[in-house]
Write a protein that holds these residues in place. Structure first.
Motif, PDB file in Angstrom:
ATOM      1  N   LEU A   3       0.892  -1.408  -0.081  1.00 55.08           N
ATOM      2  CA  LEU A   3       0.157   0.054   0.081  1.00 55.08           C
ATOM      3  C   LEU A   3       0.815   1.425  -0.047  1.00 55.08           C
ATOM      4  O   LEU A   3       0.332   2.423   0.236  1.00 55.08           O
ATOM      5  N   SER A   4       2.260   1.188  -0.380  1.00 59.83           N
ATOM      6  CA  SER A   4       2.856   2.578  -0.215  1.00 59.83           C
ATOM      7  C   SER A   4       2.595   3.330  -1.303  1.00 59.83           C
ATOM      8  O   SER A   4       2.610   4.470  -1.089  1.00 59.83           O
ATOM      9  N   ALA A   5       1.845   2.991  -2.466  1.00 61.39           N
ATOM     10  CA  ALA A   5       1.397   3.984  -3.130  1.00 61.39           C
ATOM     11  C   ALA A   5       0.315   4.740  -2.561  1.00 61.39           C
ATOM     12  O   ALA A   5       0.230   6.105  -3.054  1.00 61.39           O
ATOM     13  N   LEU A   6      -0.629   4.174  -1.694  1.00 57.71           N
ATOM     14  CA  LEU A   6      -1.671   4.939  -1.195  1.00 57.71           C
ATOM     15  C   LEU A   6      -1.301   5.658  -0.108  1.00 57.71           C
ATOM     16  O   LEU A   6      -1.877   6.687   0.401  1.00 57.71           O
ATOM     17  N   TYR A   7      -0.443   5.148   0.791  1.00 56.30           N
ATOM     18  CA  TYR A   7       0.174   5.658   1.928  1.00 56.30           C
ATOM     19  C   TYR A   7       1.700   5.896   1.909  1.00 56.30           C
ATOM     20  O   TYR A   7       2.414   5.414   2.696  1.00 56.30           O
ATOM     21  N   PRO A   8       2.081   6.816   0.905  1.00 59.31           N
ATOM     22  CA  PRO A   8       3.557   7.282   0.877  1.00 59.31           C
ATOM     23  C   PRO A   8       4.099   7.746   2.287  1.00 59.31           C
ATOM     24  O   PRO A   8       5.174   7.727   2.445  1.00 59.31           O
ATOM     25  N   TYR A   9       3.403   8.339   3.036  1.00 60.08           N
ATOM     26  CA  TYR A   9       3.784   9.050   4.181  1.00 60.08           C
ATOM     27  C   TYR A   9       4.068   7.931   5.397  1.00 60.08           C
ATOM     28  O   TYR A   9       4.714   8.598   6.542  1.00 60.08           O
ATOM     29  N   LEU A  10       3.962   6.886   5.487  1.00 57.61           N
ATOM     30  CA  LEU A  10       4.021   5.933   6.566  1.00 57.61           C
ATOM     31  C   LEU A  10       5.364   5.446   6.550  1.00 57.61           C
ATOM     32  O   LEU A  10       6.280   5.357   5.595  1.00 57.61           O
ATOM     33  N   ASP A  11       5.780   5.524   8.034  1.00 59.49           N
ATOM     34  CA  ASP A  11       7.269   4.910   8.211  1.00 59.49           C
ATOM     35  C   ASP A  11       6.992   3.887   9.007  1.00 59.49           C
ATOM     36  O   ASP A  11       6.397   3.932  10.151  1.00 59.49           O
ATOM     37  N   SER A  12       7.526   2.435   8.699  1.00 61.22           N
ATOM     38  CA  SER A  12       7.357   1.417   9.251  1.00 61.22           C
ATOM     39  C   SER A  12       7.625   1.467  11.004  1.00 61.22           C
ATOM     40  O   SER A  12       7.300   0.501  11.610  1.00 61.22           O
ATOM     41  N   SER A  13       8.534   2.514  11.212  1.00 62.66           N
ATOM     42  CA  SER A  13       9.129   2.402  12.573  1.00 62.66           C
ATOM     43  C   SER A  13       8.020   3.040  13.549  1.00 62.66           C
ATOM     44  O   SER A  13       7.977   2.802  14.749  1.00 62.66           O
ATOM     45  N   ILE A  96     -16.438   5.167   2.358  1.00 60.53           N
ATOM     46  CA  ILE A  96     -16.795   3.704   1.850  1.00 60.53           C
ATOM     47  C   ILE A  96     -16.353   3.562   0.232  1.00 60.53           C
ATOM     48  O   ILE A  96     -16.057   2.735  -0.281  1.00 60.53           O
ATOM     49  N   ALA A  97     -16.389   4.819  -0.433  1.00 55.08           N
ATOM     50  CA  ALA A  97     -15.960   4.853  -1.846  1.00 55.08           C
ATOM     51  C   ALA A  97     -14.704   4.603  -1.863  1.00 55.08           C
ATOM     52  O   ALA A  97     -14.185   4.341  -3.063  1.00 55.08           O
ATOM     53  N   ASN A  98     -13.910   5.054  -0.955  1.00 56.67           N
ATOM     54  CA  ASN A  98     -12.248   5.002  -0.908  1.00 56.67           C
ATOM     55  C   ASN A  98     -11.842   5.773  -2.062  1.00 56.67           C
ATOM     56  O   ASN A  98     -10.993   5.080  -2.715  1.00 56.67           O
ATOM     57  N   ILE A  99     -12.457   6.709  -2.203  1.00 60.01           N
ATOM     58  CA  ILE A  99     -11.903   7.923  -3.332  1.00 60.01           C
ATOM     59  C   ILE A  99     -10.535   8.492  -2.822  1.00 60.01           C
ATOM     60  O   ILE A  99     -10.441   9.167  -1.908  1.00 60.01           O
ATOM     61  N   PRO A 100      -9.624   8.465  -3.807  1.00 61.35           N
ATOM     62  CA  PRO A 100      -8.310   9.110  -3.328  1.00 61.35           C
ATOM     63  C   PRO A 100      -8.471  10.549  -3.802  1.00 61.35           C
ATOM     64  O   PRO A 100      -8.656  10.845  -4.729  1.00 61.35           O
ATOM     65  N   LEU A 101      -8.040  11.536  -2.880  1.00 59.24           N
ATOM     66  CA  LEU A 101      -8.276  12.811  -2.870  1.00 59.24           C
ATOM     67  C   LEU A 101      -6.921  13.570  -3.102  1.00 59.24           C
ATOM     68  O   LEU A 101      -6.086  13.186  -2.319  1.00 59.24           O
ATOM     69  N   GLU A 102      -6.721  14.477  -3.866  1.00 60.78           N
ATOM     70  CA  GLU A 102      -5.621  15.473  -4.020  1.00 60.78           C
ATOM     71  C   GLU A 102      -5.583  16.002  -2.680  1.00 60.78           C
ATOM     72  O   GLU A 102      -6.650  16.393  -1.953  1.00 60.78           O
ATOM     73  N   TYR A 103      -4.400  16.605  -2.577  1.00 63.35           N
ATOM     74  CA  TYR A 103      -4.139  17.116  -1.419  1.00 63.35           C
ATOM     75  C   TYR A 103      -5.143  18.451  -1.210  1.00 63.35           C
ATOM     76  O   TYR A 103      -5.640  19.125  -0.146  1.00 63.35           O
TER      77      TYR A 103
END
Length: 118
Positions: A3-13, A96-103
């Motif tokens: 899911l790194s494309a959907l959540y690029p801000y996550l840090d595994s730590s 529910i729609a899980n629509i990716p939105l721009e910032y």
């Protein structure tokens, strides 16, 4: 599932929960999905409670708000009640729609919907 494309801000730590049979990234992905799903359920429960409250108080609202002259109290009541319902419906739909939105769209929705309903 990556899911790194959907959540690029996550840090595994940030997520110390790990399964011995999964890689660190897979564990973070599962935790993220679980958190998003829990948030969606909370939003849906809030909308259900808001709809229930609206239906319960609708007869009184018709009597005391809609059948009287418009006054400051009427306007304040309507501004407090109906934007919250609109925000809740939009939030559940987007979850529910899980629509990716721009910032920029996210900032716009936050300013218009959440700030106006406070």
């Amino acid at each position: 599932m990556d899911l790194s494309a959907l959540y690029p801000y996550l840090d595994s730590s940030q997520f110390p929960i790990h399964d011995h049979h999964m890689s660190s990234q897979q564990s973070v992905d599962i935790q993220t999905i679980s958190d998003d799903l829990a948030g969606s359920y909370v939003d849906l429960a809030a909308l259900a409670l808001l709809a229930y409250d609206t239906l319960l108080t609708l007869p009184s609202e018709i009597t005391y708000i809609w059948r009287r002259r418009v006054r400051l109290g009427t306007v304040l009541y309507l501004l407090a009640r109906y934007p919250a319902i609109l925000v809740s419906i939009i939030t559940v739909y987007l979850d529910i729609a899980n629509i990716p939105l721009e910032y920029d769209i996210c900032v716009f929705l936050y300013i218009i919907l959440y700030r106006s309903s406070v």
